[in-house]
Design an enzyme around this catalytic site. Structure first.
Site, PDB file in Angstrom:
ATOM      1  N   GLN A  61       7.187   9.407  11.767  1.00  0.00           N
ATOM      2  CA  GLN A  61       5.827   9.422  11.218  1.00  0.00           C
ATOM      3  C   GLN A  61       4.762   9.338  12.311  1.00  0.00           C
ATOM      4  OE1 GLN A  61       5.408   6.594   7.964  1.00  0.00           O
ATOM      5  NE2 GLN A  61       7.241   7.361   6.941  1.00  0.00           N
ATOM      6  N   TYR A 121      15.454   6.690   7.203  1.00  0.00           N
ATOM      7  CA  TYR A 121      15.812   7.306   5.918  1.00  0.00           C
ATOM      8  C   TYR A 121      15.893   8.821   5.953  1.00  0.00           C
ATOM      9  CZ  TYR A 121      10.725   7.892   5.280  1.00  0.00           C
ATOM     10  OH  TYR A 121       9.401   8.218   5.435  1.00  0.00           O
ATOM     11  N   GLU A 235       5.036  -3.325  -2.053  1.00  0.00           N
ATOM     12  CA  GLU A 235       3.910  -2.797  -1.285  1.00  0.00           C
ATOM     13  C   GLU A 235       2.751  -2.410  -2.185  1.00  0.00           C
ATOM     14  OE1 GLU A 235       5.093   0.494   1.180  1.00  0.00           O
ATOM     15  OE2 GLU A 235       3.172   0.549   2.225  1.00  0.00           O
ATOM     16  N   HIS A 269       6.753  -5.483   3.518  1.00  0.00           N
ATOM     17  CA  HIS A 269       5.619  -5.374   2.587  1.00  0.00           C
ATOM     18  C   HIS A 269       5.846  -6.268   1.360  1.00  0.00           C
ATOM     19  CE1 HIS A 269       4.694  -1.780   4.861  1.00  0.00           C
ATOM     20  NE2 HIS A 269       5.668  -1.093   4.348  1.00  0.00           N
ATOM     21  N   ASP A 320       5.461   0.285  11.370  1.00  0.00           N
ATOM     22  CA  ASP A 320       5.697   1.052  10.150  1.00  0.00           C
ATOM     23  C   ASP A 320       5.416   2.549  10.311  1.00  0.00           C
ATOM     24  OD1 ASP A 320       6.178   1.760   7.543  1.00  0.00           O
ATOM     25  OD2 ASP A 320       4.624   0.543   6.650  1.00  0.00           O
TER      26      ASP A 320
END
Ligand code: ZN
Length: 453
Positions: A61, A121, A235, A269, A320
């Site tokens: 990300q 993931y 979250e 979270h 994150d």
């Protein structure tokens, strides 16, 4: 055995000056001696802090940082951000994942993190089929960490459903989805790759209560009785409402009734955990995995950090989504968010103590527990993971002791890290990772190609 001489260092006993660390072959601190530098010791000039664990990352990300800030036609939320993230994830080839992970890991090291929990993931090929080696992408993350020198705990994610009640997964989730058999093969490969790497560990990550059924959660915890277990837990308000609708209980309460929570659990979270749920977390000794910058970026909400810390809760921080990789950024955002919520200053400090030091020491202990790292900090038996602050930097003028930590976290300290050592090996020198140029060039090509299409 290598010798490192430290002018000043923050140890579990407080600030000490003129220390020599003896570092053994695997990079652990074998002895700490006081006194002047012995002949042949490398001098670390400045103030030395323990390297911090970054307990939660989705490395790929990093490539999306700054790309999701354009307002949509409807209300933007975590869920619209997630649609964008799915599209980006679908474009990546294995070498792209490795290149972006290496860039993220270089930036983590330059920021003062010395290990990461990679909540991994993205498993399968772009069409959703497993790779010939189902653990291909987990291995890529471990390789990127090995290349950069960052410690890694690889946490392969079990992800099976699109929502509570075992909803079938969506097309955009095809690279993540596993049954327990396929997950077992991914985990086996990841575990073997971690075992072959000097600074890699292994744990598991049931993705969330949305993505995993009760039966699957119980099967996973029975199959992997040791090592860290991480889960995204509460979250979003919608996640809490959906959990209440499906199971009649809030997420942390439901989780605590479903599995035996213990100190190997890290609840990422736990943002919307209520008072009873937070008490359950404290008594089970789990770590709250807080990701203040990403949680702010996604508009998640606020965790009741002050109450949690006062009642003895353990926490660590994670970058994150890697939208802005910064140890000081996470710690400052954590503290400031609690100040805004409680309208008090020094929210997470102990009475009479430095806020920065409390944040640093608490997140060091919580992060090390969450990543299964064993002893952490500048002590015998811990890895020689060291962050050297440049005390000639203007942020530190006239400061000493804990004021250095406070000025690092809350002051104008860009460029204040001079060196970072992992397992006694220097990987950041003059504020810059030793492999940055080539890693940056490789990541730049990947991003130019993907974002052009
Ligand atoms: Zn996450």
């Amino acid at each position: 055995m290598d010798k490192l001489h430290l002018d000043a260092a923050l140890t579990p006993e407080g600030w000490r000056t003129d220390l020599t660390l003896t570092v053994d072959a695997p990079g652990l601190i074998a002895a700490i001696d006081a006194g002047p530098a012995p002949a042949g010791a490398a001098r670390l000039r400045g103030a030395v802090l323990p390297g911090l664990p970054n307990l939660h990352s989705h490395a790929f990300q990093r490539g999306m940082a700054g790309l999701t800030e354009v307002a949509g036609r409807s209300d933007d939320s975590f869920w619209t951000w997630r649609d964008w993230m799915y599209r980006f994830a679908l474009a990546l080839e294995p070498e792209d994942v490795e290149a972006l992970a290496a860039l993220a890991y270089v930036e983590m090291l330059e920021a003062g993190f010395t290990s990461v929990g990679e909540f991994h993931y993205l498993h399968h090929d772009r069409d959703g089929r497993p790779y010939a080696d189902p653990a291909e992408l987990a291995r890529r993350c471990i390789a990127a960490a090995g290349d950069t020198g960052l410690g890694i705990t690889i946490l392969p994610v079990f992800y099976a459903h699109a929502g509570f009640g075992g909803l079938p997964p969506g097309e955009g989730q095809r690279r993540f989805i596993c049954d327990l058999d396929l997950f077992g093969r991914i985990a086996e490969g990841a575990q073997a790759a971690a075992a072959a790497s000097p600074r890699a560990g292994f744990g598991i990550a049931p993705h969330s209560l949305r993505a995993v059924t009760v039966d699957q959660l119980q099967a996973l915890t029975a199959s992997y009785p040791q090592g860290p277990v991480h889960i995204h837990v509460a979250e979003q308000v919608r996640e809490v409402e959906d959990c209440l609708a499906a199971h009649g209980r809030r997420p942390v309460a439901f989780l605590a009734d479903t599995v035996a929570l213990d100190p190997r659990w890290c609840l990422i979270h736990a943002t919307h955990a209520d008072e009873g749920e937070r008490a359950a977390m404290v008594s089970a000794g789990v770590v709250a995995g807080l990701c203040p910058v990403t949680e702010a970026n996604l508009g998640d909400g606020l965790f009741a950090g002050v109450d949690f810390r006062r009642s003895g809760g353990r926490f660590g921080v994670g970058t994150d989504s890697n939208v802005a990789i910064s140890a000081t950024g996470e710690l400052a955002m954590l503290e400031y968010s609690q100040r805004l919520a409680t309208r008090h200053r020094t929210a997470l400090a102990d009475r009479g103590g430095s806020t920065g030091r409390a944040l640093l020491e608490t997140s060091l202990a919580g992060g090390a527990q969450a990543l299964g790292l064993g002893p952490a900090g500048i002590r015998v038996g811990a890895p020689a993971d060291l962050v050297v602050l440049d005390t000639d930097h203007i942020a530190f003028a006239g400061r000493k002791g804990d004021a250095l930590v406070d000025s690092w976290i809350f002051g104008p300290s860009t460029g204040a890290i001079r060196e970072v050592h992992v397992s006694g090996r220097r990987v950041v020198d003059g504020g810059r990772h030793i492999g940055r140029s080539s890693i940056e060039a490789r990541a730049r090509k990947v991003l130019q190609r993907i974002l052009a299409s």
